[in-house]
Scaffold this motif. Structure first.
Motif, PDB file in Angstrom:
ATOM      1  N   ASP A  94     -48.511  71.611  94.036  1.00  0.00           N
ATOM      2  CA  ASP A  94     -47.106  71.408  94.387  1.00  0.00           C
ATOM      3  C   ASP A  94     -46.802  69.923  94.543  1.00  0.00           C
ATOM      4  O   ASP A  94     -45.780  69.418  94.051  1.00  0.00           O
ATOM      5  CB  ASP A  94     -46.776  72.126  95.704  1.00  0.00           C
ATOM      6  CG  ASP A  94     -47.052  73.608  95.652  1.00  0.00           C
ATOM      7  OD1 ASP A  94     -46.594  74.255  94.692  1.00  0.00           O
ATOM      8  OD2 ASP A  94     -47.725  74.112  96.563  1.00  0.00           O
ATOM      9  N   ALA A  95     -47.690  69.245  95.250  1.00  0.00           N
ATOM     10  CA  ALA A  95     -47.499  67.817  95.485  1.00  0.00           C
ATOM     11  C   ALA A  95     -47.493  67.033  94.174  1.00  0.00           C
ATOM     12  O   ALA A  95     -46.755  66.050  94.030  1.00  0.00           O
ATOM     13  CB  ALA A  95     -48.578  67.288  96.417  1.00  0.00           C
ATOM     14  N   SER A  96     -48.288  67.463  93.219  1.00  0.00           N
ATOM     15  CA  SER A  96     -48.331  66.789  91.916  1.00  0.00           C
ATOM     16  C   SER A  96     -46.997  66.918  91.191  1.00  0.00           C
ATOM     17  O   SER A  96     -46.496  65.960  90.584  1.00  0.00           O
ATOM     18  CB  SER A  96     -49.454  67.377  91.059  1.00  0.00           C
ATOM     19  OG  SER A  96     -50.715  67.135  91.640  1.00  0.00           O
ATOM     20  N   VAL A  97     -46.408  68.112  91.244  1.00  0.00           N
ATOM     21  CA  VAL A  97     -45.089  68.326  90.632  1.00  0.00           C
ATOM     22  C   VAL A  97     -44.050  67.429  91.295  1.00  0.00           C
ATOM     23  O   VAL A  97     -43.241  66.769  90.627  1.00  0.00           O
ATOM     24  CB  VAL A  97     -44.666  69.804  90.761  1.00  0.00           C
ATOM     25  CG1 VAL A  97     -43.212  69.986  90.307  1.00  0.00           C
ATOM     26  CG2 VAL A  97     -45.583  70.692  89.939  1.00  0.00           C
ATOM     27  N   LEU A  98     -44.081  67.387  92.627  1.00  0.00           N
ATOM     28  CA  LEU A  98     -43.111  66.591  93.370  1.00  0.00           C
ATOM     29  C   LEU A  98     -43.299  65.096  93.129  1.00  0.00           C
ATOM     30  O   LEU A  98     -42.324  64.341  93.020  1.00  0.00           O
ATOM     31  CB  LEU A  98     -43.218  66.907  94.867  1.00  0.00           C
ATOM     32  CG  LEU A  98     -42.818  68.333  95.251  1.00  0.00           C
ATOM     33  CD1 LEU A  98     -43.197  68.628  96.697  1.00  0.00           C
ATOM     34  CD2 LEU A  98     -41.316  68.548  95.041  1.00  0.00           C
ATOM     35  N   ALA A 102     -40.555  62.495  91.787  1.00  0.00           N
ATOM     36  CA  ALA A 102     -40.239  61.255  92.511  1.00  0.00           C
ATOM     37  C   ALA A 102     -40.348  60.042  91.597  1.00  0.00           C
ATOM     38  O   ALA A 102     -39.509  59.137  91.636  1.00  0.00           O
ATOM     39  CB  ALA A 102     -41.172  61.110  93.708  1.00  0.00           C
ATOM     40  N   LYS A 103     -41.368  60.050  90.757  1.00  0.00           N
ATOM     41  CA  LYS A 103     -41.570  58.931  89.823  1.00  0.00           C
ATOM     42  C   LYS A 103     -40.442  58.860  88.795  1.00  0.00           C
ATOM     43  O   LYS A 103     -39.898  57.784  88.525  1.00  0.00           O
ATOM     44  CB  LYS A 103     -42.921  59.081  89.130  1.00  0.00           C
ATOM     45  CG  LYS A 103     -43.269  57.918  88.205  1.00  0.00           C
ATOM     46  CD  LYS A 103     -44.671  58.105  87.626  1.00  0.00           C
ATOM     47  CE  LYS A 103     -45.042  56.918  86.732  1.00  0.00           C
ATOM     48  NZ  LYS A 103     -46.420  57.072  86.182  1.00  0.00           N
ATOM     49  N   ILE A 104     -40.065  60.004  88.259  1.00  0.00           N
ATOM     50  CA  ILE A 104     -39.012  60.050  87.237  1.00  0.00           C
ATOM     51  C   ILE A 104     -37.685  59.541  87.793  1.00  0.00           C
ATOM     52  O   ILE A 104     -36.950  58.811  87.121  1.00  0.00           O
ATOM     53  CB  ILE A 104     -38.841  61.490  86.710  1.00  0.00           C
ATOM     54  CG1 ILE A 104     -40.066  61.904  85.884  1.00  0.00           C
ATOM     55  CG2 ILE A 104     -37.571  61.620  85.874  1.00  0.00           C
ATOM     56  CD1 ILE A 104     -40.075  63.365  85.501  1.00  0.00           C
ATOM     57  N   HIS A 105     -37.393  59.913  89.046  1.00  0.00           N
ATOM     58  CA  HIS A 105     -36.083  59.604  89.626  1.00  0.00           C
ATOM     59  C   HIS A 105     -36.098  58.385  90.544  1.00  0.00           C
ATOM     60  O   HIS A 105     -35.119  58.121  91.242  1.00  0.00           O
ATOM     61  CB  HIS A 105     -35.562  60.819  90.387  1.00  0.00           C
ATOM     62  CG  HIS A 105     -35.284  62.005  89.510  1.00  0.00           C
ATOM     63  ND1 HIS A 105     -34.201  62.057  88.662  1.00  0.00           N
ATOM     64  CD2 HIS A 105     -35.970  63.171  89.348  1.00  0.00           C
ATOM     65  CE1 HIS A 105     -34.216  63.218  88.014  1.00  0.00           C
ATOM     66  NE2 HIS A 105     -35.276  63.909  88.407  1.00  0.00           N
ATOM     67  N   ASN A 106     -37.212  57.647  90.556  1.00  0.00           N
ATOM     68  CA  ASN A 106     -37.311  56.424  91.374  1.00  0.00           C
ATOM     69  C   ASN A 106     -37.039  56.685  92.860  1.00  0.00           C
ATOM     70  O   ASN A 106     -36.208  56.034  93.491  1.00  0.00           O
ATOM     71  CB  ASN A 106     -36.346  55.346  90.852  1.00  0.00           C
ATOM     72  CG  ASN A 106     -36.632  54.959  89.415  1.00  0.00           C
ATOM     73  OD1 ASN A 106     -37.772  54.668  89.064  1.00  0.00           O
ATOM     74  ND2 ASN A 106     -35.610  54.980  88.582  1.00  0.00           N
TER      75      ASN A 106
END
Length: 271
Positions: A94-98, A102-106
């Motif tokens: 789950d944390a990996s997906v999140l 987070a990275k994609i949306h800065n």
């Protein structure tokens, strides 16, 4: 409200002021209600150690009917801090997906573990410098660098970014991942994430069942999106004057704000 038996309260922005205080008048009213046998339940995204410190200010441990709902509903405790129930928490997958979102949306992402926290500063908001000064903290941009043993107790995940970007991105994520995560805006720039279906409302229902109390006899106060499920479930859900508009929209009533004894004045008038 007839036959009131439980008062459930969020902490930040609800019971607590911006200075993390319970105002004297509100404290006086809550202390009187406890003596009348009404249960107080502190419901928060905080862990039990943090909530017990607030509970001590209200002498919660002196009354067996009281309790705590922690980590936005993942854990339930009695007045002494003994665990009554625990839900499955977020896992590494789950944390990996999140982290990828987070990275994609800065967006900055914080992973809260039992002994420390990890900050992934994709949004470069400066959260590392201004918050959590009492916690052991680390920075990384690669989730695989976090020791896998820590994920046995990932307490919660938070997203942080400027309000304008949060308002733009979070509704999209709430729609796209509504069957995988509960994504709730707690403050204008702060979002907390739970496993799907795990929230303060489901926890309050379990607490009421454990205590053999109908939820119709529960009064709940809150201000953030993570309080909506709790306000809906309670016999009467009260939004603070400083609540988000979507929280006010689902509430049965609105009281004053957290800086001006909103809870205390409302309860005194009600009872």
């Amino acid at each position: 409200m007839k036959n009131l038996k439980v008062i459930a309260m969020d902490m930040d922005g609800t019971l607590l002021t911006a200075n993390q205080e319970i105002l004297p008048y509100t404290k006086e009213v809550l202390m009187k209600l406890q003596k009348r046998g009404i249960s107080l339940v502190l419901a928060s995204g905080r862990d039990i150690d943090s909530l017990k410190k607030i509970g001590q200010k209200l002498n919660l441990s002196d009354y067996s009917q009281n309790g705590y709902i922690c980590l936005n509903g993942l854990e339930i405790y009695d007045a002494k801090g003994n665990q009554l129930h625990q839900e499955k928490k977020l896992q590494f997958e789950d944390a990996s997906v999140l982290a990828n979102l987070a990275k994609i949306h800065n967006i900055d992402m914080i992973l809260f573990f039992e002994e420390c926290l990890y900050i992934m500063d994709f949004g470069e908001t400066g959260i590392t410098e201004h918050h959590f000064m009492n916690s052991k903290k680390y920075k990384t941009r690669d989730i695989s660098q976090i020791p896998s043993s820590l994920f046995k107790d990932l307490r919660k995940v938070a997203f942080i970014q400027k309000e304008t970007l949060i308002n733009e991105v979070i509704p999209i994520l709430q729609k796209d991942y509504n069957h995988q995560f509960d994504i709730c805006k707690v403050e204008p720039d702060w979002v907390e994430i739970n496993p799907y279906g795990m929230n303060k409302g489901t926890a309050l229902m379990k607490y009421a069942k454990i205590k053999n109390i109908s939820t119709q006899h529960v009064l709940a106060f809150g201000n953030g999106e993570n309080d909506i499920s709790m306000l809906k479930l309670a016999g009467k859900g009260i939004a603070m004057a400083n609540s988000f508009e979507n929280v006010k929209a689902i509430a049965d009533d609105i009281c004053g704000d957290n800086e001006h004894d909103g809870i205390g004045i409302y309860l005194q008038a009600l009872l």
